[in-house]
Enzyme design. Structure first.
Site, PDB file in Angstrom:
ATOM      1  N   GLU A 101       0.841  -1.200   0.000  1.00  0.00           N
ATOM      2  CA  GLU A 101       0.000   0.000   0.000  1.00  0.00           C
ATOM      3  C   GLU A 101       0.877   1.251   0.000  1.00  0.00           C
ATOM      4  O   GLU A 101       1.880   1.327   0.707  1.00  0.00           O
ATOM      5  CB  GLU A 101      -0.895  -0.021   1.245  1.00  0.00           C
ATOM      6  CG  GLU A 101      -1.876   1.134   1.347  1.00  0.00           C
ATOM      7  CD  GLU A 101      -2.803   1.011   2.548  1.00  0.00           C
ATOM      8  OE1 GLU A 101      -3.741   1.817   2.649  1.00  0.00           O
ATOM      9  OE2 GLU A 101      -2.578   0.110   3.391  1.00  0.00           O
ATOM     10  N   LYS A 114      -9.385   2.653  -2.676  1.00  0.00           N
ATOM     11  CA  LYS A 114      -9.731   2.032  -1.396  1.00  0.00           C
ATOM     12  C   LYS A 114     -11.089   2.535  -0.914  1.00  0.00           C
ATOM     13  O   LYS A 114     -11.317   3.742  -0.809  1.00  0.00           O
ATOM     14  CB  LYS A 114      -8.640   2.345  -0.375  1.00  0.00           C
ATOM     15  CG  LYS A 114      -8.768   1.610   0.949  1.00  0.00           C
ATOM     16  CD  LYS A 114      -7.550   1.903   1.823  1.00  0.00           C
ATOM     17  CE  LYS A 114      -7.573   1.102   3.117  1.00  0.00           C
ATOM     18  NZ  LYS A 114      -6.361   1.376   3.938  1.00  0.00           N
ATOM     19  N   CYS A 135      -5.679  -3.193   1.747  1.00  0.00           N
ATOM     20  CA  CYS A 135      -5.531  -3.264   3.204  1.00  0.00           C
ATOM     21  C   CYS A 135      -6.854  -3.542   3.930  1.00  0.00           C
ATOM     22  O   CYS A 135      -7.387  -4.643   3.862  1.00  0.00           O
ATOM     23  CB  CYS A 135      -4.863  -1.990   3.702  1.00  0.00           C
ATOM     24  SG  CYS A 135      -4.215  -2.090   5.398  1.00  0.00           S
TER      25      CYS A 135
END
Length: 265
Positions: free
Chosen positions: A44, A113, A147
Site C-alpha cells: 500500500e 480504497k 488493506c
C-alpha cells in the site's frame, strides 16, 4: 492453464521519495522477471510511502501521471505486470489507490480504497465507491482491494461472486494486528475459494510499526508463501488447477442460499 508466477515485494522503500521507490521497483521487477514472474505486487502507498503526513496531497498524482508512466515503462521493460499502491489525485480529491499495469505497459485496472482506516486515512483520502475492480492476466481474473478492505468479508465474497481467481491486496498492516496476515487472510482465501496475495510494508515508519508477514494464500486455506518481518521478494505460483479442484471439493459459492441473507444489505 499454466500457473501465474507471482512476486510479492515486501518493504517500506523510501518514504517521501517517489524517485527512490521507482528505482527499488525497477530492481525488484528485474529480479522477479528473471525468476519467471508474470506479476509483481507491491505494498500500500508504495510509490510515496505511507507515513508521509501532509505530504499525501503534495505527492499525489493522476493515475497516468509521471510516476504512473514510469511504472508502465518498468513493466514493459521487464515484461511483467505490476500492481502498485499510490496516492491518486482525481477531480480535486485524493484516493488511496492501487493500479495494475500490464506486461506491455498498458493500464489494466485502477482501484480506490473503499474502507478507510483510522484518523490519518479519513483526513487524507476520499473513499472509493466501486467495490469490485478486476482485470485479466493470462486466463486468470485478478481483483484488487487495499488493506482494510479485505477485513470485510462482504468485499471478498463480492469478488468471489464476480469470478475473481486471484485477489491482490497491497497493505500497510501494523502492530498489533499480526493476526490479520497470519490467520484472517488464509481463511478469506478458503471461504471464498480464491488465491489472495497480501503484500505488506515492513519496519518502523513514522508513528507506525509495519509487521511484514506478507503472504500468498490458496483456496485450500494453505499459505503458499510467508514473509518474515524484514524486506523480502517472494515468488510463488497461482495454480488454476488447484482453483478448479478446490472449488469442486469446497462448493461454498454453489451451496449459498442468498435468500436467507437479505438482512445483510
Amino acid at each position: 492453464m499454466p500457473p501465474l508466477r507471482t512476486a510479492l515485494l515486501q518493504n517500506s522503500g523510501h518514504p517521501g521519495d517517489p524517485a527512490g521507490n521507482l528505482k527499488v521497483l525497477d530492481e525488484a521487477a528485474a529480479r522477479a522477471a528473471a525468476d519467471g514472474a508474470g506479476l509483481l505486487v507491491t505494498a500500500e502507498m508504495f510509490l510515496t510511502g505511507y507515513a508521509i503526513g501532509g505530504g499525501v496531497r503534495e505527492l499525489a498524482e493522476p493515475a497516468d501521471g509521471p510516476s504512473g508512466r514510469a511504472v508502465a515503462e518498468i513493466a514493459a521493460t521487464h515484461g511483467l505486470a505490476i500492481l502498485y499502491g499510490y496516492p491518486e489525485r482525481h477531480a480535486g480529491a485524493v484516493h488511496n489507490s492501487a493500479r495494475l499495469v500490464g506486461a506491455d505497459g498498458t493500464e489494466l485496472a485502477n482501484y480506490r480504497k473503499t474502507h478507510l482506516y483510522g484518523c490519518f486515512e479519513r483526513e487524507s483520502f476520499t473513499p472509493g465507491e466501486v467495490p469490485v475492480v478486476q482485470a485479466t492476466i493470462g486466463e486468470l481474473t485478478v481483483g484488487i482491494l487495499v488493506c482494510y478492505d479485505v477485513e470485510f468479508p462482504e468485499n471478498v465474497r463480492a469478488h468471489a461472486l464476480a469470478g475473481t481467481d486471484l485477489l491482490v491486496v497491497p497493505t500497510a498492516q501494523m502492530h498489533p494486528f499480526e493476526f490479520v496476515a497470519e490467520s484472517l487472510i488464509p481463511v478469506r482465501a478458503f471461504e471464498s475459494q480464491m488465491y489472495i496475495a497480501y503484500v505488506n510494508r515492513s519496519g518502523p515508519e513514522g508513528e507506525f510499526d509495519f509487521v511484514g508477514l506478507s503472504c500468498l494464500a490458496g483456496p485450500d486455506g494453505a499459505t503458499c508463501l510467508r514473509a518474515g518481518r524484514g524486506e523480502e521478494l517472494l515468488l510463488g505460483d497461482v495454480d488454476p488447477k488447484l482453483l478448479t479442484t478446490s472449488r469442486r471439493i469446497n462448493p461454498y459459492l454453489r451451496d449459498r442460499r442468498p435468500g436467507l441473507y437479505t438482512s445483510l444489505s
